[in-house]
Design an enzyme around this catalytic site. Structure first.
Site, PDB file in Angstrom:
ATOM      1  N   HIS A   9      -3.820  -5.350  -0.149  1.00  0.00           N
ATOM      2  CA  HIS A   9      -3.450  -5.856   1.181  1.00  0.00           C
ATOM      3  C   HIS A   9      -3.473  -7.383   1.224  1.00  0.00           C
ATOM      4  CE1 HIS A   9      -3.219  -2.141   3.584  1.00  0.00           C
ATOM      5  NE2 HIS A   9      -4.085  -1.679   2.699  1.00  0.00           N
TER       6      HIS A   9
ATOM      7  N   GLU B   1      -2.419  -9.187   3.524  1.00  0.00           N
ATOM      8  CA  GLU B   1      -2.608  -9.620   4.913  1.00  0.00           C
ATOM      9  C   GLU B   1      -4.051  -9.440   5.377  1.00  0.00           C
ATOM     10  OE1 GLU B   1      -2.809  -5.344   5.385  1.00  0.00           O
ATOM     11  OE2 GLU B   1      -1.671  -6.653   4.060  1.00  0.00           O
TER      12      GLU B   1
ATOM     13  N   CYS C 228       0.823  -1.207   0.000  1.00  0.00           N
ATOM     14  CA  CYS C 228       0.000   0.000   0.000  1.00  0.00           C
ATOM     15  C   CYS C 228       0.866   1.269   0.000  1.00  0.00           C
ATOM     16  CB  CYS C 228      -0.978  -0.028   1.175  1.00  0.00           C
ATOM     17  SG  CYS C 228      -2.360   1.114   0.998  1.00  0.00           S
TER      18      CYS C 228
END
Length: 358
Positions: free
Chosen positions: A330, A332, A246
């Site tokens: 993202h 994660e 990001c």
């Protein structure tokens, strides 16, 4: 007990009337929307939302309560929170309390009863804009129009070193620009020794920790304002394996001579399709960003790896000669799709193989 009515006034003069929940008070911020059907706890506690008034497009929020282990940081970072309907009686065996109570305890202004569909359509058509939540109708918009989010990364970064994970595993420095805790969790699950350090750290301080790899995290604000960080990334590129997520993706691109620009209304939600240009495969990803890397600005520097299947914007770059790769989305994500979790495995391989190409 109800807090009473409040007014949401947009920078363009459009006004909505809603009901207060959470903390009382007046607030100005950048108005954005997020489309996730779940994950409101993660949204509230994601530091990337610092300085923003966040609107949830999903109509009912709070139905599974507040759960501390689902938080992405130590506190909520949104400036204010807007929902169509709040749930005061959550039904979930993991629930530890109500959304309203959580916002009150953390001094976050909330607003419900707003037509979030209409509000979202305005932002999609006109673009992200500033807004204010006030107890009385606001006629003077000068302060709203002049609001600018500054020094966002400095406001959200950690105050001290935080170590976690397997002390005998690959040592990863997590450079905290507003890191979601799940980045650490994903690395810990893979046996890493994580050392989270402040955004104020220099390249020399990071190298002095003798890490096996460096994680450039997510975070809020305009990437281009972080000039010191960008200069330090230049010194680190090629010295050790680097993975950027990001804001980390944007900062690395700027360090490589690339450019970024603000998007009309950004990508915020858990349903963004990204296409792997090497394989043609499409992954569903979670995203939260208002700026994009201009792919053409990195021509000849790196290899464009992912693009957004909706609008063609840059979603990732590989830098093989520097043993670095970055993604805008993202991997994660929680709550959200976990299609791209393999990117953490790639980082582990890079560290274990010791491909230092400086």
């Amino acid at each position: 007990m109800k807090n009473g009515k409040a007014y949401l006034t947009l920078q363009n003069g459009k006004r909505f009337v809603g009901n207060r929940f959470g903390a009382d008070g007046d607030i100005i911020g950048e108005l954005v929307f997020t489309t996730g059907m779940t994950g409101y706890i993660e949204t509230l506690t994601d530091p990337s939302y610092y300085g923003q008034i966040v609107t949830q497009t999903f109509p009912l929020i709070g139905n599974y309560g507040m759960i501390s282990s689902d938080c992405e940081s130590k506190k909520p970072w949104v400036s204010a929170y807007i929902v169509r309907e709040k749930c005061d009686e959550p039904s979930n065996f993991r629930s530890e309390g109500r959304l309203d109570t959580y916002l009150k305890e953390n001094n976050i202004v909330g607003l419900y009863g707003i037509d979030t569909r209409e509000l979202t359509k305005i932002v999609r058509e006109a673009g992200v804009m500033n807004a204010a939540i006030t107890s009385k109708p606001l006629d003077d918009l000068s302060e709203v129009k002049s609001y600018i989010l500054k020094d966002a990364v400095k406001a959200v970064t950690c105050d001290e070193i935080v170590e976690s994970g397997n002390l005998n595993g690959p040592k990863v420095v997590i450079w905290d620009f507003g890191a979601k805790d799940n980045i650490s969790r994903e690395l810990e699950k893979r046996g890493c020794h994580c050392i989270k350090v402040s955004s104020f750290y220099t390249a020399e301080q990071i190298l002095a920790l003798n890490p096996d790899g460096l994680m450039l995290t997510n975070g809020p604000g305009d990437p281009a304002e972080n000039t010191e960080i960008i200069e330090n990334i230049k010194k680190l590129a090629g010295k050790l394996p680097i993975f950027g997520i990001c804001l980390g993706h944007q900062l690395f691109a700027l360090a490589m001579g690339g450019k970024t620009k603000k998007m009309k209304y950004g990508h915020r939600g858990a349903n963004q399709p990204v296409k792997d240009l090497a394989t043609g495969r499409v992954y569903i990803s979670s995203q939260n960003h208002g700026y994009e890397v201009i792919s053409e600005s990195l021509a000849g520097v790196g290899v464009l790896s992912y693009v957004n299947a909706n609008d063609g914007t840059c979603e990732g770059f590989d830098y093989p000669e520097l043993n670095a790769y970055t993604v805008q989305f993202h991997p994660e994500a929680c709550g959200g799709p976990q299609d791209a979790a393999f990117l953490f495995d790639k980082f582990i391989r890079n560290m274990k193989e010791g491909k230092f190409n400086a």
